[in-house]
Design an enzyme around this catalytic site. Structure first.
Site, short mmCIF file in Angstrom:
data_model
loop_
_atom_site.label_atom_id
_atom_site.label_comp_id
_atom_site.label_asym_id
_atom_site.label_seq_id
_atom_site.Cartn_x
_atom_site.Cartn_y
_atom_site.Cartn_z
N PRO A 36 -37.03 16.32 15.56
CA PRO A 36 -35.71 15.68 15.57
C PRO A 36 -34.59 16.72 15.64
CG PRO A 36 -37.10 14.77 13.82
CD PRO A 36 -37.81 15.96 14.36
N THR A 73 -33.43 18.43 18.26
CA THR A 73 -33.55 19.55 19.20
C THR A 73 -32.80 19.33 20.50
OG1 THR A 73 -35.67 18.59 19.88
CG2 THR A 73 -35.74 20.41 18.30
N GLY A 74 -32.17 18.15 20.68
CA GLY A 74 -31.33 17.94 21.85
C GLY A 74 -31.98 17.18 22.99
N LYS A 75 -32.94 16.30 22.70
CA LYS A 75 -33.61 15.55 23.77
C LYS A 75 -32.64 14.57 24.43
CE LYS A 75 -36.74 14.15 20.83
NZ LYS A 75 -36.42 14.98 19.65
N THR A 76 -31.90 13.83 23.62
CA THR A 76 -30.93 12.88 24.18
C THR A 76 -29.82 13.60 24.92
OG1 THR A 76 -31.41 11.36 22.35
CG2 THR A 76 -29.39 10.98 23.59
N GLU A 98 -37.15 33.57 -10.01
CA GLU A 98 -36.61 33.96 -8.71
C GLU A 98 -36.76 35.45 -8.45
OE1 GLU A 98 -35.93 31.70 -6.67
OE2 GLU A 98 -35.93 30.03 -8.09
N ASP A 148 -43.56 25.28 -4.94
CA ASP A 148 -44.29 26.45 -4.46
C ASP A 148 -45.79 26.16 -4.40
OD1 ASP A 148 -41.89 27.81 -4.44
OD2 ASP A 148 -42.14 28.58 -6.48
#
Length: 647
Positions: A203, A205-208, A424, A499
């Site tokens: 989703p 990634t610029g298909k449309t 962390e 994790d």
């Protein structure tokens, strides 16, 4: 007609108001009968009057004086010679004048129409209300269900310059653009352009966007519809909409017909625990027939997009339907740089912002994510009342897109803060000391989303294939936080749940999918699974219970060996672990540069860097600090840690 019907209630109200005003304006007029007219006193002062003589009656209208008051009257008198003579004498006795009108000039039809207009308006009003409530005209709406819901854009403004990060994908569709521009070149050569193009990929990634750019470059109409727009509760609606969609598109050929999320209607037929959906399968059957029945080179190119190609029916992807499959992947660092440049056109960026560095900090981001980063950065700049978007705004925007906004109001207890700091710091030390581990970009103990802390780690370089040592390093890095808690506090917390989930998935894939264990290059799991029953529902059914036990043992051995290695590294670098944890406790957020300085110099800043000091107004003086060793041994780190603890 429908437009005027919308104004009908307003016209009806206006007519009523005008009628009421007209009625009130004639409130002084008196309608008499013949007997009342005869009984008027003999001295009544009649003024000018009008008589309309018909075959049976005489219509008399006029005014007379009743004291100081003038009265309008009208009366119907039988048409006889005696009455005619009596009226002439009576109405002219005081000098009044009589005007005789021809009844044919009164416009009988106009009068009749004037009487009918109110009834016509009332009838039309109730007809309008009836159709709005789905009455008489409601039956016509039943036919609208069979109409296609495809939206059309005749003048698409999107071009290839608006689509960045997918150069190979653009090359794949250039033949389609050339065909839509000049189809004769292909027909003369005997070439058949693909009837359908299937665009797959994650989703965002610029298909449309790529499909619209094809229509824009070819300058043809762009019909767009979603797969969910076909199927309704009424039987046969989806199939009829497919027929109507192709029929409508054929009138505008050449054109692009774009079906977004085609998996909503193109799923494999007859699959699932409860069988197939008859209505959806009928719609898919009609779509297959329309694509197969389309004449060659008739000018309609169907482009479909989905992020779930594994669920599509095989008949949909065969040659002659969706002939060409284009995979639109997540952009690499070069593609991200180009995408950021496209979305930064209308952004006011500060001089310290470099799109190259921003692209390096966002691996795995889609084009939609990158656009969101720049937009969030602009919103933060406005919120902070800045004149330009700074790199700090974009750093915060990256964190917000990945993990959500920082919960600065949430306060830790001192014990929990130390726990998160060491957790962390454990991830950071493994990232610094393990060669194949991801590089630490930023560490913070400020809560974001559901996470108590946040460690941004990016690959040292983007790769398409990963080695076993890289997977081992990833698992070791994910174990860094939990192992640090175990090493420092002698107990573990539930903070490492994410994790553990991620490293378990990596270890399982190494054994069952990638063949990176002593079980050999054998795949014991379908990486896709049965998409209709759940991806893990049927996994494991293709090997014996003995093999399942060996798989569990291999997964456990991988994780245990990584845990042992992680504990060794943290024990050998305990001073660095303490140093990073103490600085995290004090400053809450550390950048990659600051962590590197802690490892090299025992402090957050580089002592070799020239320090600029302002002296008089705008003049500046550069003071060079004496050089110090590039690296610090364990004794120097312990000394720096003692000084930090005393403060």
């Amino acid at each position: 007609m429908k437009k005027w019907l919308n104004y009908l209630p307003t016209l009806f109200i206006i007519t009523i108001v005008i009628s009421l005003i007209a009625y009130s304006s004639t409130g002084n007029s008196v309608r008499m009968n013949y007997t009342e007219f005869q009984k008027l006193p003999a001295g009544t002062d009649f003024q000018d009057s009008q008589m309309t003589i018909s075959s049976t009656v005489i219509n008399v209208e006029g005014t007379y004086k009743n004291g100081d008051k003038t009265v309008n009257y009208s009366v119907l008198v039988p048409n006889t010679d005696e009455n005619m003579a009596w009226l002439q004498e009576r109405l002219t006795s005081d000098g009044g004048q009589i005007t005789v009108e021809d009844p044919s000039t009164n416009g009988m039809w106009l009068s009749l129409l004037g009487q009918l207009i109110p009834f016509l308006l009332v009838g039309v009003f109730f007809y309008y209300m009836f159709t709005k409530m789905g009455g008489a005209g409601g039956s016509n709406k039943a036919f609208e269900f069979s109409k296609s819901k495809a939206r059309v854009e005749s003048n698409v403004k999107t071009r290839f310059k608006d689509v960045a990060g997918c150069e190979e994908e653009k090359e794949e569709v250039k033949e389609i653009i050339e065909y839509l521009r000049s189809p004769k070149k292909f027909t003369d050569m005997g070439a058949h352009i693909p009837k359908g193009v299937l665009m797959v990929g994650p989703p965002g990634t610029g298909k449309t966007l790529l499909a619209k750019a094809v229509a824009g470059e070819a300058n043809v109409p762009f019909y767009s519809i979603s797969g969910s727009d076909f199927v309704e509760m009424f039987v046969g609606t989806g199939a009829s909409r497919v027929r109507d969609m192709f029929k409508t598109a054929s009138k505008s050929a050449p054109c692009i017909l774009f079906i977004d999320e085609i998996d909503a209607v193109g799923r494999q037929r007859g699959a699932g625990m409860g069988g197939g959906n008859d209505e959806r399968e009928q719609t898919l059957n009609q779509l297959l027939v329309e694509m197969d029945g389309m004449e060659d080179n008739n000018g309609i190119v169907v482009i479909a997009a989905t992020n779930r190609p594994d669920v599509l029916d095989p008949a949909l992807q065969r040659s002659g339907r969706f002939d060409r499959k284009i995979t639109v992947n997540l952009p690499d660092v070069k593609g991200r740089r180009e995408i950021l440049a496209v979305h930064a056109r209308n952004k006011n960026l500060a001089p310290d912002v470099t799109l190259e560095n921003l692209a390096k900090r966002t691996p795995g981001f889609s084009g939609a994510d990158l656009a969101n980063v720049l937009n969030e950065g602009a919103i933060l700049a406005v919120r902070n009342k800045e004149t330009a978007i700074t790199m700090n705004d974009l750093d915060e925007a990256i964190d917000r897109v990945m993990m959500g906004p920082a919960k600065k109001s949430k306060k830790y207890t001192e014990k929990d803060k130390w726990l998160v700091s060491y957790h962390e710091a454990g991830h950071a030390v493994i990232g610094l000391k393990v060669e194949d581990a991801d590089m630490v970009q930023k560490v913070t103990i400020i809560p974001r989303g559901e996470a108590g802390g946040y460690n941004l780690m990016t690959p040292r370089e983007e790769k398409y294939f990963h080695k076993r040592s890289e997977f081992i390093a990833q698992i070791t890095g994910l174990l860094g936080g939990r192992t640090a808690e175990e090493l420092v506090f002698g107990e573990i917390s539930a903070g490492a749940v994410n994790d553990i989930e991620r490293l378990t998935e990596i270890a399982k894939n190494m054994v069952r999918v990638y063949g990176m264990s002593s079980l050999g290059p054998i795949q014991y799991a379908d990486p896709q699974g049965n998409v209709f029953l759940g991806r893990d529902y049927t996994q494991g059914a293709n090997y014996s219970a003995g093999v399942a036990e060996e798989i569990d043992k291999e997964v456990r051995d991988i994780v245990n060996s990584c845990h042992k290695e992680c504990k060794r590294i943290l024990t050998e670098n305990r001073a660095l672990l303490d140093l990073i944890a103490h600085n995290l406790f004090e400053h809450e957020t550390l950048t990659n540069e600051e962590i590197t300085n802690l490892m090299k110099y025992g402090q957050l800043t580089d002592p070799n860097a020239p320090i600029t000091v302002e002296v008089v107004e705008t003049k500046k003086e550069v003071v060079e600090q004496p050089p110090v060793p590039k690296t610090m041994d364990q004794k120097d780190i312990n000394k720096a840690l003692d000084e930090l603890t005393k403060r």
